[in-house]
Scaffold this active site. Sequence first.
Site, PDB file in Angstrom:
ATOM      1  N   ASP A   3       0.820  -1.215   0.000  1.00 19.77           N
ATOM      2  CA  ASP A   3       0.000   0.000   0.000  1.00 19.77           C
ATOM      3  C   ASP A   3       0.858   1.271   0.000  1.00 19.77           C
ATOM      4  O   ASP A   3       0.696   2.146   0.870  1.00 19.77           O
ATOM      5  CB  ASP A   3      -0.918   0.039   1.231  1.00 19.77           C
ATOM      6  CG  ASP A   3      -1.719  -1.242   1.432  1.00 19.77           C
ATOM      7  OD1 ASP A   3      -2.170  -1.813   0.425  1.00 19.77           O
ATOM      8  OD2 ASP A   3      -1.909  -1.647   2.585  1.00 19.77           O
ATOM      9  N   GLU A  10     -11.654   0.069  -2.857  1.00 19.31           N
ATOM     10  CA  GLU A  10     -10.767   0.599  -1.810  1.00 19.31           C
ATOM     11  C   GLU A  10      -9.616   1.349  -2.471  1.00 19.31           C
ATOM     12  O   GLU A  10      -9.561   1.488  -3.689  1.00 19.31           O
ATOM     13  CB  GLU A  10     -10.227  -0.535  -0.923  1.00 19.31           C
ATOM     14  CG  GLU A  10      -9.373  -1.549  -1.671  1.00 19.31           C
ATOM     15  CD  GLU A  10      -8.975  -2.757  -0.830  1.00 19.31           C
ATOM     16  OE1 GLU A  10      -9.449  -2.899   0.310  1.00 19.31           O
ATOM     17  OE2 GLU A  10      -8.178  -3.581  -1.329  1.00 19.31           O
TER      18      GLU A  10
HETATM   19  O1  FUB Z   1      -3.098  -3.588   3.554  1.00 19.04           O
HETATM   20  C1  FUB Z   1      -4.385  -3.882   4.022  1.00 19.04           C
HETATM   21  C2  FUB Z   1      -5.403  -3.588   2.981  1.00 19.04           C
HETATM   22  O2  FUB Z   1      -5.151  -4.351   1.816  1.00 19.04           O
HETATM   23  C3  FUB Z   1      -5.401  -2.171   2.484  1.00 19.04           C
HETATM   24  O3  FUB Z   1      -5.920  -1.256   3.382  1.00 19.04           O
HETATM   25  C4  FUB Z   1      -6.158  -2.361   1.234  1.00 19.04           C
HETATM   26  O4  FUB Z   1      -6.151  -1.270   0.369  1.00 19.04           O
HETATM   27  C5  FUB Z   1      -5.490  -3.585   0.662  1.00 19.04           C
HETATM   28  O5  FUB Z   1      -4.320  -3.264  -0.025  1.00 19.04           O
END
Ligand code: FUB
Length: 339
Positions: free
Chosen positions: A32, A239
């Site tokens: 991320d 997301e």
């Molecule tokens: O790293 C945890 C979660 O996985 C992140 O918050 C999401 O965007 C995905 O990458």
Amino acid sequence: NNTAQENKPEAPKTTDKKYLSEPLVTHMYTADPSAHVFNGRIYIYPSHDTANGAAMNDDGGHFNMVDYHVFSMDSVGGKVTDHGLALHIKDVPWAGRQMWAPDAAERDGKYYLYFPAKDKQDIFRIGVAVSDKPEGPFVPEKEPIKGSYSMDPTVFKDEDGSYYLYMGGIWGGQLQNWNNNQYGAGDSLRKPDQLAKMPVMAKLNIDMKSLAEPVKEIQLLDANGKPFCEKDNDKRFFEAAWVHKYNGKYYLSYSTGDTHNICYAIGDNPYGPFTYQGIILKPVEGWTNHHSIAQHNGKWYLFYHDSQLSGETNLRNIKVTELHYNSDGSIKTIDPFVK
Ligand code: FUB
């Protein structure tokens, strides 16, 4: 810096895949990546994945992270410096578990780390921590940002000096549980013909620690001006929102989650509406796809992650590659594998 030693990746798994780029960090797992240029240097704010044995489920229980490290480099291709522990969950009084994807912003010589974590009631909130240095260590506020919710925060600084906080993620990110800024525990996921959830946002106050207005949904629309339904899951928001500006236009990019694309949409102001344009990054190795976009020394870069080092979805490694625009402002699609 000692947490880096606990989860040292083993030698990369043997594979016949050819990757577009190589991991930036190999002594620990990172994911991320939110990249910014501060004082001419590239700083990366990633999640810190660890092999902690948490069970895998659709709510992302296997992403059970507890801390952050900040990385920096003079330029893309240069040496990557690990600045060590920047923030640990044990120092965040309100946080219970799961420190997911963070972001950072600078204002008047102070640096703000924005991070999601589940509170003691297991509801995702957005926290903020402050430092005099881009690499931290960061001192967290005692409470999460009032009115914030869900996860994957990102802060966009506009040219007029305004800052906006964007956030949200469905499934494990709990965004589907929020309606009109109220949490409705047990709200179900959208059915195929229902409208998809949109990311949410609010302007930040000058203190960078509070919201200047109630959180609002962002309109993400197709070329006909219609919002996506849940069944449009190769295009709808899941997301990992990121906002950047190019040639006076606002670009909202995000992950489609269960279809694993990084897509983008363009708007005329930070609030949108944003109109869908296409795919920036095709699916990478591993389930999640999460990115950021930054400009340095006249070039644009896409920071992203995959699971090249481990072959495991929850043990990721950050990467970077150059991003190219077409003359009409559209972005050339990137394939993370070389054919
Ligand atoms: O790293 C945890 C979660 O996985 C992140 O918050 C999401 O965007 C995905 O990458």
